[in-house]
Design an enzyme around this catalytic site. Sequence first.
Site, PDB file in Angstrom:
ATOM      1  N   THR A 466      44.351 124.499  46.490  1.00 44.94           N
ATOM      2  CA  THR A 466      42.965 124.473  46.033  1.00 44.94           C
ATOM      3  C   THR A 466      42.103 125.219  47.042  1.00 44.94           C
ATOM      4  O   THR A 466      42.267 125.049  48.255  1.00 44.94           O
ATOM      5  CB  THR A 466      42.449 123.019  45.853  1.00 44.94           C
ATOM      6  OG1 THR A 466      41.076 123.046  45.456  1.00 44.94           O
ATOM      7  CG2 THR A 466      42.583 122.204  47.128  1.00 44.94           C
ATOM      8  N   HIS A 518      52.496 110.051  52.311  1.00 43.43           N
ATOM      9  CA  HIS A 518      53.222 109.590  53.485  1.00 43.43           C
ATOM     10  C   HIS A 518      54.451 108.752  53.117  1.00 43.43           C
ATOM     11  O   HIS A 518      55.294 108.459  53.968  1.00 43.43           O
ATOM     12  CB  HIS A 518      52.289 108.768  54.384  1.00 43.43           C
ATOM     13  CG  HIS A 518      52.581 108.901  55.846  1.00 43.43           C
ATOM     14  ND1 HIS A 518      53.793 109.333  56.324  1.00 43.43           N
ATOM     15  CD2 HIS A 518      51.825 108.646  56.946  1.00 43.43           C
ATOM     16  CE1 HIS A 518      53.774 109.339  57.647  1.00 43.43           C
ATOM     17  NE2 HIS A 518      52.587 108.935  58.049  1.00 43.43           N
TER      18      HIS A 518
END
Length: 547
Positions: A466, A518
């Site tokens: 992005t 994560h």
Amino acid sequence: MSTEIKVPTLGESVSEATIGQWFKKVGDRVELDETIAELETDKVTVEVPAPAAGILQEIVAKEGETVEVGALIGTLGEGEGSGDGSSNATEKPSQAAKSEAASSGSGGYGDESESDRQASGGAKDGGSSGGKMTEVNVPSAGESVTEATVGSIFKKVGDRVETDEALLELETDKAAQEVPSPVAGVIREIAVSEGDEVKVGALLLKIEEGASSDGSGAAVANRAPETSKDQEAPVTARSEQKATEAGRPPAPSARKLMEERNLTADQVSGSGRDGQILKGDVLDAVSRGAPSSAQEKPAASNEAPKRAGAQPDDAGREERVKMTRLRQTIAKRLKSAQDTAAMLTTFNEVDMTATMEMRKKYKDLFEKKHGVKLGFMGFFTKAVCHALKEIPAVNAEIDGNEIVYKNFCNIGMAVGTDKGLVVPVIRDADQMTIAEVEKELGRLARSARDGKLGVSDMQGGTFTITNGGVYGSLMSTPILNAPQSGILGMHKIQERPMAIGGEVKIRPMMYLALSYDHRIVDGKEAVTFLVRVKDSLEDPERLILDL
């Protein structure tokens, strides 16, 4: 002789699925490889193609039923099919159907036999030459898309249309798409209005194939009431007429707002495709002080509901607009990503000097040879692909209690449009040259801008980029595009003083941000990935030498 339709193999460890929906009914004609049903598993949604051409003879498993791989879900028979979804192709029409057909002028049945009626296309216009009547239905929009909203309708009853000419626009929660005419002929019936919610397979309109327009537009009454010549056309009609002279009519949301604000098309500048007026254009016109009689209306007609604690004079200055289907989906997906993933962001900065110099040196030659401009996205895409090969966890996703590693790079490019955020995908970007990436990116960007992105253009991404820098963003923490485990945020290139070899030098710097899940990606892997992207951009020869 019948052909069995069975649940196909759905991939490793998937043994059963749920019937999501049937796109055909018993008695319908289907062609080879035409999508006839949709299966939902705990991993994906799969479309079931017809194994042969024929009539859908029987549906064994209904929508919502759970079936095992290899199970029989339906059968196909030989023949042309009734086309009306009836399980009895020779069933005579009911008296109510006869009356309705006679009163509408769409072709009374009378004593006409079923076979004769099928030969003439299933319906005929009272004053026409009896050409075949073709139904235009809501097309299948791809995985998990079951309904849409009718946007702009470009034609009216009685209009002549050509094959592949755009008839109307449908808005789904993923994209907006135009519905083309399957045949050349005259529109005899429009079954929907702008703003209607329609399901996949629903009737949109009917076209008499091969007919010539008589200009009357009176074959079958449209759903919109006629306006007497002695009556003054409403504001919206005048606005649509004015806009049609210049291009496309206003978008439904824009038209509604124009009516509320008592604005005409000549008071609003359209920024959409072919000059179409969008809702944002109307809001811009209002903010610039375009004449409006909203204040002249009774307070109750346009006053927003007051929230607890709101000042009375504030309510009149508020506006409530229903979220589009696409915007609702964006909101749900972004919030779901935050709620599901253990999302963390790591940052780095890249000196863009080498990449900018290479681009400046070769941009003219590049454009002359490849017919496309050399931008930064080609460099970033290739840098990301190199890093994904080295750190595969960033290119993976969680599916239940499994991690799915992707041995290919389908790079999504987040693009902001007037209808919301879309993420078209450059497939197998790791197998492309920079020139091929730039060409594909250009095609996708044009499709997004023109509202022509297909659902297939936005599926299958493994990693997303992005670029907030085009809007001036210096730093951000992008949200994951679930179920992907990584998204790279690019930002504004800004000259800053940097300490280089014991000297202070001005360099064009860009902050990079990698948001990652994560649960899959460890901190070491995330940092290493971002450093590899930085290294490739600061020394772009590495991309050429695959280092």
